[in-house]
Each structure stands twice: as C-alpha cells, then as structure tokens.
Design an enzyme around this catalytic site. Structure first.
Site, PDB file in Angstrom:
ATOM      1  N   ARG A 102       0.821  -1.209   0.000  1.00  0.00           N
ATOM      2  CA  ARG A 102       0.000   0.000   0.000  1.00  0.00           C
ATOM      3  C   ARG A 102       0.857   1.262   0.000  1.00  0.00           C
ATOM      4  NH1 ARG A 102      -1.393   1.300   4.950  1.00  0.00           N
ATOM      5  NH2 ARG A 102      -2.438  -0.632   5.446  1.00  0.00           N
ATOM      6  N   TYR A 112     -15.460  21.899 -10.469  1.00  0.00           N
ATOM      7  CA  TYR A 112     -15.973  20.598 -10.907  1.00  0.00           C
ATOM      8  C   TYR A 112     -17.086  20.145  -9.955  1.00  0.00           C
ATOM      9  CZ  TYR A 112     -15.527  15.531 -11.864  1.00  0.00           C
ATOM     10  OH  TYR A 112     -15.748  14.215 -12.172  1.00  0.00           O
ATOM     11  N   ASP A 153      -6.900  22.821  -9.048  1.00  0.00           N
ATOM     12  CA  ASP A 153      -7.198  21.686  -9.911  1.00  0.00           C
ATOM     13  C   ASP A 153      -6.719  22.093 -11.300  1.00  0.00           C
ATOM     14  OD1 ASP A 153      -8.330  19.859 -11.691  1.00  0.00           O
ATOM     15  OD2 ASP A 153     -10.111  19.552 -10.454  1.00  0.00           O
ATOM     16  N   LYS A 187      -7.748  12.135 -17.251  1.00  0.00           N
ATOM     17  CA  LYS A 187      -7.867  12.949 -18.461  1.00  0.00           C
ATOM     18  C   LYS A 187      -6.577  12.865 -19.278  1.00  0.00           C
ATOM     19  CE  LYS A 187     -11.792  13.745 -16.562  1.00  0.00           C
ATOM     20  NZ  LYS A 187     -12.080  14.839 -15.636  1.00  0.00           N
TER      21      LYS A 187
HETATM   22  C1  PLP Z   1     -12.707  14.662 -14.307  1.00  0.00           C
HETATM   23  C2  PLP Z   1     -12.283  15.714 -13.375  1.00  0.00           C
HETATM   24  C3  PLP Z   1     -12.067  15.450 -12.027  1.00  0.00           C
HETATM   25  C4  PLP Z   1     -12.332  14.094 -11.418  1.00  0.00           C
HETATM   26  O1  PLP Z   1     -11.549  13.083 -11.974  1.00  0.00           O
HETATM   27  P1  PLP Z   1     -12.073  11.562 -11.905  1.00  0.00           P
HETATM   28  O2  PLP Z   1     -10.843  10.808 -12.279  1.00  0.00           O
HETATM   29  O3  PLP Z   1     -13.184  11.459 -12.876  1.00  0.00           O
HETATM   30  O4  PLP Z   1     -12.490  11.303 -10.492  1.00  0.00           O
HETATM   31  C5  PLP Z   1     -11.629  16.469 -11.230  1.00  0.00           C
HETATM   32  N1  PLP Z   1     -11.437  17.704 -11.714  1.00  0.00           N
HETATM   33  C6  PLP Z   1     -11.644  18.005 -12.999  1.00  0.00           C
HETATM   34  C7  PLP Z   1     -11.409  19.383 -13.479  1.00  0.00           C
HETATM   35  C8  PLP Z   1     -12.072  17.030 -13.877  1.00  0.00           C
HETATM   36  O5  PLP Z   1     -12.305  17.329 -15.161  1.00  0.00           O
END
Ligand code: PLP
Length: 399
Positions: free
Chosen positions: A61, A114, A186, A211
């Site tokens: 872990r 988000y 973010d 992404k």
């Molecule tokens: C998709 C996304 C997230 C969350 O990511 P996941 O892997 O889907 O949990 C967080 N912030 C932004 C800006 C996103 O586009």
C-alpha cells in the site's frame, strides 16, 4: 549510455523530462519501462533490515517501484517537492482538501469548480465541521474581502469546469499566503506542461490523471503534487486514508504520460482551429475558449499559460431542446459522455444555473462542451457543420 542523475533531469526541458523521468532500465535488466509490480508483502532479508527499515519499500500500500516511477515522472513535470497517487481525480481532490483542513476551518472555493468537488464540500466537509464559501472565479485579489480569521485554504480551478473562467491565481495566492492559507488548484485542463501551478502560487496541484495524463479513456487516476510546506501533511493524509492504487493503472498512466506532450500539441492545434471556425458560424453565439482574443480572461491566459488543450464550450443561439438533440444525436465522431482527455472527441450539453451560488450563469442559449480529440480536424469540422445544419433546420421547424 550514461545514467541520468536527478540534477541532469532538472536541467532538461519539460518535454524531455516527461520521457526520461522515473525510468530505471539499469534496475530492470535493461528494459525501457519499469515492470508492473503486483504485491502486498515486501520481505526483509534480515532482522536488522526489518528493524532498521533499510529497504526502500515496506508494504504494497505504501509504495512499489511501479508507483515510484510514476511519482518521479509526475514530480519532474510538476516541479514540487513530492507527489501522491490516488485511484481517481476526485480522490486526489478529496485527499488534497483533507490534508489542509480540520474542524472549525473555513474554505474558499471557486464557484466554477468541478461538480463532484462541490458535492464533497457541501456534504463531507460540512459534516466534519468545515465551512465552505463559494467565490466568483474572476475575483482575483478581491478575494481578500472574503478571508476570515479561520480561512485555512483557498481552492482554485482554472479555467472553470464547463464555463472556462480564467482565474488570476498569482493574485489570489499573494493574498492567501499573506494570511497563511494554503492555495490549491485543480490543474487538470492545462496539465503541468501548459500551467506551472507551483510557480504560479499553488501549494497543492491536483491532476485528474484520468484525463490527459492517461490520455486514452481507459483508466481512472489522480495525482496531487505538493511543495515543501504542504508535502508532510499531504503524505500523512494519503497514508491515513489507506489509499491504494492498482499497479496496472499506474502502468497505464505512465504509458500515457510519455506521449502527453505530442498529444497535447495536437489537441491544442485542432481545438483552436475548430474554436475559431465555430466562432464564425451563425448558430453559435459565443465560444468559451481562453486562447481566443474574445475571451474575457484572455490577458491573464496569455500572461500565465504556456498553451491550451482540447476542451472548450460553445453557447448556441436560443433554441428549443429538440434542436440541441438534433445537433447531438446525429454526430458521428463526437460521442456523448462524461470525462474527456482521451484520443476521441466528445460533445456534452451542460447548464451551470442549477448549482451556482456566488455567480449567475445565464448564457442566453444552450451550452455544449466539446472535447477535440486526435481525429483529423477536417472530419471533425464536417461532423460539426452537419450538426449545426440539423440545429438550424430543427429551430426553423419549431418556429
Ligand atoms: C474529471 C475531473 C475530475 C475528477 O476526476 P475523476 O478521475 O473522474 O475522479 C476532477 N477535476 C476536474 C477538473 C475534472 O475534469
């Protein structure tokens, strides 16, 4: 071939760092990539080793060579003090927030964040005694007026999810740091390649690696990069939450990362070409793309960003829902689905009006968010052109 040192890697340009960081062929019989280590128990050769913990790894872990490879590669492009790996982007958001907040604290959160991040603040954080105030994403240094004595963290996300407001993070960070608050961002849209979040003032930089880092719509993943000030608390929180990441997922993100620069350049070029073309179409009222001169945040974008990626939104002329459905349902190359950042193009309708609290969302027409993938741009344009023609026909039919 000579082995690269950490100093060597720091001296290289980002695109090169992305290719070389976290690779140790000398430790893998010469194989270019780090193997996928599946494992829980890590054996100690001797009692002394077990007591002294001289080994680099202690338990599945807590870390593995596969995890270290990705941590090193992400750290090399983030430029912070260290990185933790999380099983999704939302897990990275939650871990970062929990690492710098406690009961009785106040959090300032951008109104354009988000959706699920907002849900985490309004539910989970509230339940544990953290109060959240939403602010206008374009507030800049004006954030000063919203800081309370117990404001411990200011959260940014630029551009805004769906609505693409550009934030003046250096101005926000200057005010927040003067009051000893932690600044989070973010940075999923720009990635560390196009927005050096730590240099712009973020203490904690979050990536939904689902992404662009992954880049192939085949993995859920998240990373948080911290500077020296915030790293100890981030690592402790990450450990206490029992966060585990699947080794095969780590491998997929590493594989995606190696080609991220060329992918992003292709996303950027095609998205810009289509954004400019869409801005000239009569069915389109506005294009929300920060690299366009018409975008209200364009000056800050030019000052702070090194590039743009494949995601932007359009606001259509007022029309009944059937016209939007006619546009979307007939698209052949743009899929309709959540997430983005893969090689494929996407189109999704959205409406921020239902959840905004600090700002009003009233664009005056249906809104669609587009992700421009790696298909040939002329094929994408033809697909969109046919969609806009269907939109016009359905509008005329309804009138
Ligand atoms: C998709 C996304 C997230 C969350 O990511 P996941 O892997 O889907 O949990 C967080 N912030 C932004 C800006 C996103 O586009």
């Amino acid at each position: 071939m000579r082995k690269l040192t950490t100093d060597d890697i720091e001296g290289l340009r980002e695109g090169t760092r992305l290719v070389v960081a976290g690779r140790h062929p000398d430790e893998a019989y010469g194989f270019v990539n780090t193997p996928v280590y599946h494992g829980s128990t890590v054996l100690s050769p001797t009692y002394a080793d077990l007591k002294g913990r001289t080994g680099r790894y202690t338990y599945g872990r807590r870390g593995s060579p596969t995890m270290s490879a990705l941590e090193e590669a992400v750290a090399a492009i983030e430029g912070g003090a260290g990185v933790v790996l999380c099983p999704s982007g939302l897990s990275a958001v939650a871990t970062a927030l929990l690492s710098c907040l406690k009961a009785g604290d106040h959090l300032l959160m951008t109104d354009s964040t988000y959706g699920p991040t907002r849900h985490f603040c309004d539910g989970f954080l509230k339940r544990f005694g953290v109060e959240t105030t939403y602010y206008d994403p374009t507030i800049g240094a004006g954030i000063e007026a919203l800081l309370k004595p117990n404001t411990r963290a200011v959260y940014t996300e630029s551009p805004g999810s769906q609505s693409f407001e550009i934030q003046d993070i250096p101005a926000i960070a200057a005010v927040a740091h003067a009051r000893d608050a932690v600044v989070l961002t973010d940075n999923t849209w720009a990635t560390p390649l196009f927005y050096p979040a730590h240099e712009r003032g973020a203490d904690l930089s979050i990536q939904a690696a689902t992404k662009y880092l992954g880049g192939h719509s085949d993995v859920m993943f998240g990373t948080v990069s911290a500077n020296t000030r915030t790293l100890p608390a981030l690592k402790a929180t990450w450990g206490d939450l029992g966060t585990g990441v699947a080794p095969d997922d780590v491998f997929l993100v590493l594989r995606g990362l190696r080609t991220m620069r060329v992918r992003l350049e292709a996303h950027q070029q095609s998205a810009l070409a289509l954004a400019r073309w869409l801005a000239e179409q009569p069915q389109v009222q506005r294009v929300l793309h920060p690299a366009l001169e018409s975008h209200p945040g364009h000056d800050i974008f030019r000052r702070d960003y090194r590039g743009s990626t494949g995601l932007f939104s359009i606001i259509l002329q007022p029309a009944p829902e059937e016209a939007v459905a006619a546009l979307l349902d007939g698209l052949a190359l743009f899929g309709m689905g959540y997430s983005w950042g893969g090689f494929e193009s996407l189109a999704i309708p959205f409406d921020c009006a239902s959840y905004r609290t600090a700002t009003r969302w009233n664009p005056g027409g249906p809104a669609i968010r587009l992700h421009i993938g790696l298909e040939d741009v002329e094929d994408l344009k033809a697909d969109l052109a046919a969609g806009l023609a269907r939109f016009s026909a359905a509008r005329a039919g309804a009138a």
